[in-house]
Design an enzyme around this catalytic site. Structure first.
Site, PDB file in Angstrom:
ATOM      1  N   ARG A   1       0.833  -1.118   0.061  1.00 59.62           N
ATOM      2  CA  ARG A   1       0.113   0.075   0.150  1.00 59.62           C
ATOM      3  C   ARG A   1       0.787   1.255  -0.138  1.00 59.62           C
ATOM      4  NH1 ARG A   1      -3.712  -3.152   2.854  1.00 59.62           N
ATOM      5  NH2 ARG A   1      -3.112  -2.585   4.848  1.00 59.62           N
TER       6      ARG A   1
ATOM      7  N   TYR B   1       0.525   4.625  -2.359  1.00 55.46           N
ATOM      8  CA  TYR B   1       0.361   5.751  -1.821  1.00 55.46           C
ATOM      9  C   TYR B   1       1.301   6.999  -2.269  1.00 55.46           C
ATOM     10  CZ  TYR B   1      -2.555   3.701   1.469  1.00 55.46           C
ATOM     11  OH  TYR B   1      -3.677   2.793   2.448  1.00 55.46           O
TER      12      TYR B   1
ATOM     13  N   TYR C   1     -12.603  11.449   1.611  1.00 60.05           N
ATOM     14  CA  TYR C   1     -13.670  10.965   2.550  1.00 60.05           C
ATOM     15  C   TYR C   1     -13.336  10.936   3.846  1.00 60.05           C
ATOM     16  CZ  TYR C   1     -13.155   5.964   2.760  1.00 60.05           C
ATOM     17  OH  TYR C   1     -12.459   4.812   2.823  1.00 60.05           O
TER      18      TYR C   1
END
Length: 265
Positions: free
Chosen positions: A67, A71, A93
């Protein structure tokens, strides 16, 4: 002297449209380009209405990469546009500074290269949790951890306060590649938690709603049953206190206060 490009990380809240601040919405509408991570296609469509130059960062996720590499690619895409002299907004969000590496890193990189950059807050899943479950962290205190960090590092567990474990579906995952729960890891997590909590202790699996048509998930179960319920990336485990607060008599003596004078009784 600041360079012509700029960057702002904003939070859009959890619920579609209704939880975004006025200033964050204005930044999105007036940006040259907006990059975003939204929880579903409806939210992506809404972002495209606010700014026609909206680019979803979801395609940067890859099962071939851990991940953090995904990123880093997101931040690189953002910074390319900042360096091109554009007003860039990253819309995320929830709260852009909570469990979100990209919004922080983009601000850090932009500032380090001499660009104007800052972060605007948003309503997070934790804010929704307190409202939906009707709990006040001021009553007993609150501990909150990412689930795997809680498992793999030494933390002092106080069973007299509220314990919140984020991303419980990924508890025990060290690969940073998976997005699905592992039943064996969840069972080991139950065993780990049983050091402090009885297996019949009531816990809550919580999920904040993204759409106005949805309701919050507030599933109360016994701790032992955690591995038997459906969990997703947005599932949070909320563990209520297992014992009452204990008065520190030495502290009361230090401050010259009697038990009868405590406002918390």
């Amino acid at each position: 002297m600041k360079k012509s490009g700029s960057y702002i990380s904003v939070g859009t809240g959890i619920a579609l449209g209704g939880q975004i601040s006025v200033i964050s919405k204005s930044y999105i509408e007036n940006a040259d380009i907006v990059f975003g991570i939204m929880p579903n296609s409806e939210c992506d469509e809404w972002m495209s209405i606010l700014n026609k130059n909206y680019v979803s960062l979801q395609p940067f996720y890859s099962e071939e990469k851990i991940r953090i590499e995904c990123y880093q690619d997101m931040v690189s895409a953002i910074m390319d546009e900042v360096r091109a002299g554009k007003k860039v907004v990253g819309a995320f969000y929830g709260h852009p500074g909570v469990f979100a590496w990209v919004p922080h890193e983009a601000v850090r990189q932009a500032l380090s290269e001499g660009y104007s950059a800052h972060m605007e807050p948003g309503i997070s899943a934790e804010d929704c949790l307190y409202a939906d479950l009707g709990v006040d962290p001021g009553n007993t205190g609150c501990l909150a951890y990412e689930a795997t960090q809680f498992l793999f590092y030494k933390h002092a567990v106080d069973t007299s306060c509220l314990l919140i474990l984020w991303q419980i579906a990924l508890a025990g995952d060290h690969t940073l590649k998976t997005f699905e729960p592992n039943k064996s890891n969840i069972e080991l997590t139950i065993k780990y938690l049983s050091q402090w909590y009885p297996l019949d202790h009531k816990v809550v699996v919580y999920e904040a709603p993204f759409l106005p048509t949805e309701s919050a998930r507030k599933e109360e179960i016994a701790l032992r049953d955690l591995s038997n319920v459906s969990l997703s990336m947005i599932s949070t485990l909320v563990i209520p206190p297992a014992k009452d607060l204990e008065i520190d008599t030495e502290a009361l003596k230090l401050f010259g206060v009697s038990e009868q004078q405590l406002a918390f009784n």
